[in-house]
Design an enzyme around this catalytic site. Structure first.
Site, PDB file in Angstrom:
ATOM      1  N   TYR A  53     175.893  91.785  77.722  1.00 41.70           N
ATOM      2  CA  TYR A  53     175.287  92.379  78.801  1.00 41.70           C
ATOM      3  C   TYR A  53     175.018  91.268  80.142  1.00 41.70           C
ATOM      4  O   TYR A  53     175.153  90.266  80.031  1.00 41.70           O
ATOM      5  CB  TYR A  53     173.659  92.591  78.388  1.00 41.70           C
ATOM      6  N   SER A 215     170.732 105.529  74.181  1.00 39.72           N
ATOM      7  CA  SER A 215     171.158 106.630  75.129  1.00 39.72           C
ATOM      8  C   SER A 215     170.251 107.983  74.846  1.00 39.72           C
ATOM      9  O   SER A 215     171.056 108.953  74.883  1.00 39.72           O
ATOM     10  CB  SER A 215     172.721 107.174  75.604  1.00 39.72           C
ATOM     11  N   LEU A 217     168.575 109.597  76.527  1.00 38.55           N
ATOM     12  CA  LEU A 217     168.524 110.762  77.665  1.00 38.55           C
ATOM     13  C   LEU A 217     169.900 111.044  77.876  1.00 38.55           C
ATOM     14  O   LEU A 217     170.309 111.882  78.820  1.00 38.55           O
ATOM     15  CB  LEU A 217     168.106 110.408  78.926  1.00 38.55           C
ATOM     16  N   GLY A 220     171.439 110.159  81.281  1.00 45.97           N
ATOM     17  CA  GLY A 220     170.484 110.969  82.444  1.00 45.97           C
ATOM     18  C   GLY A 220     170.816 112.539  82.208  1.00 45.97           C
ATOM     19  O   GLY A 220     170.119 113.230  82.908  1.00 45.97           O
ATOM     20  N   LEU A 222     169.741 114.403  79.945  1.00 53.31           N
ATOM     21  CA  LEU A 222     168.398 115.210  79.597  1.00 53.31           C
ATOM     22  C   LEU A 222     167.318 114.918  80.251  1.00 53.31           C
ATOM     23  O   LEU A 222     165.985 114.951  79.768  1.00 53.31           O
ATOM     24  CB  LEU A 222     168.234 114.634  78.174  1.00 53.31           C
ATOM     25  N   GLY A 224     166.390 115.912  83.738  1.00 54.56           N
ATOM     26  CA  GLY A 224     166.074 116.766  84.619  1.00 54.56           C
ATOM     27  C   GLY A 224     167.089 116.695  85.590  1.00 54.56           C
ATOM     28  O   GLY A 224     166.710 117.061  86.712  1.00 54.56           O
TER      29      GLY A 224
END
Length: 329
Positions: A53, A215, A217, A220, A222, A224
């Protein structure tokens, strides 16, 4: 904060895992330290990183940021369950050498020492294999891990992105050596990507591994995205944009957001709360870039999803079904 055991171990970890992949590339060091402090103040004790990372020419930078945070003292290291990973090449561009990646005993030995130096600590609580290494036998991997445990450099070993059969191979090999084996599996798992339920999650449950979804979401998707696009013009990017280009996926996400609007729920918090209801899940990884994103993730811990909402989510994002019935019967 709510806690649970990590798989079949006696180790107690928070039901959210603080992912640090953004520390360095997207979040500067002072902000990263602030997020780490806020997480610890909230009782979130499980911090996940990886040696690669920072990416590119800055590989290792994320571990360094965590290390300077630990160096501030105040019980930061003692209160933290620290997880990092090994597999990816740490070579810099133009200076590539063999044996600087994958899971050979040599690379594991070198990688642990380098991570410990960057992290400014004398041990790693959970050392994870970032990917399957088809070139290195598990006998060799476990020999290296056994030495590190005896040296006190690591306490537990885990996997990431392993298929079910590799989880079985790894733990059967460890059992023959009289070792504990893998205690966790970090996998891609969320409402929109449920294939892990077919083989990976059942294997993890059978072998006593805690499941750590990454992950949550789905890049991203999930969180909105359609509503944000309509309200303030923020268009989806990356994985979300690619997914929404598919009309079927866009209809699913719209139905998802409509369902949550009906029940007064926030999409990102709901996606995390749903994972917390799934069998075998220790806790999802949240990777906040800001303090506000961390606060939103923490609210998911208090969210109780009704049976009506859970049924609606299953209808919109159906799982693959059990194995082998889903594909054979």
């Amino acid at each position: 904060m709510k806690y649970t055991q990590l798989g079949r171990t006696g180790l107690k970890v928070s039901r959210l895992v603080l992912g640090t992949m953004n520390f360095g590339p997207q979040t500067d060091e002072p902000t990263s330290h602030g997020i780490l402090d806020s997480a610890l103040d909230a009782g979130l004790n499980f911090v996940d990183t990886a040696n690669v990372y920072g990416w590119g020419e800055n590989k290792g930078r994320t571990e360094e940021i965590i290390g300077t945070w630990f160096a501030q003292g105040g019980g930061r290291r003692e209160k933290t369950v620290l997880a990092t990973k090994v597999y990816g090449s740490m070579s810099r561009e133009g200076d590539t050498w063999p044996n600087e990646d994958r899971l050979s005993a040599l690379n594991i030995r070198r990688a642990v020492d380098a991570s410990l130096k960057r992290l400014r600590t004398n041990h790693i609580d959970l050392y994870q294999f970032h990917h399957v290494d088809r070139r290195t036998p598990f006998e060799e991997i476990w020999q290296a891990v056994d030495v590190l445990i005896q040296q006190g450099k690591i306490l537990y070993a885990g996997s990431s992105n392993f298929p079910g059969y590799k989880i079985a191979q790894a733990n059967e090999t460890a059992a023959r050596r009289g070792m504990v084996g893998l205690v966790s599996e970090q996998c891609l798992y969320n409402l929109a990507e449920r294939r892990a339920e077919m083989e990976v999650v059942p294997a993890a449950q059978d072998y006593g591994l805690g499941v750590i979804p990454w992950s949550p979401l789905h890049g991203g998707l999930l969180g909105g995205v359609i509503k944000k696009e309509a309200v303030d013009g923020r268009r989806a990017s990356g994985r979300s944009a690619d997914a929404l280009a598919n009309s079927t996926v866009r209809a699913q996400v719209q139905a998802y957001e409509d369902l949550l609007d009906k029940h007064g729920l926030e999409p990102g918090e709901t996606a995390l709360a749903w994972l917390l209801t799934r069998p075998g899940v220790t806790g999802p990884i949240v990777g906040p870039r800001t303090a506000e994103q961390l606060e939103s993730a923490l609210r998911a811990l208090e969210l109780e999803l009704s049976e009506e909402v859970l049924a609606g989510l299953d209808e919109i994002f159906p799982g693959p079904g059990p194995s082998p019935e889903a594909f054979a019967w």
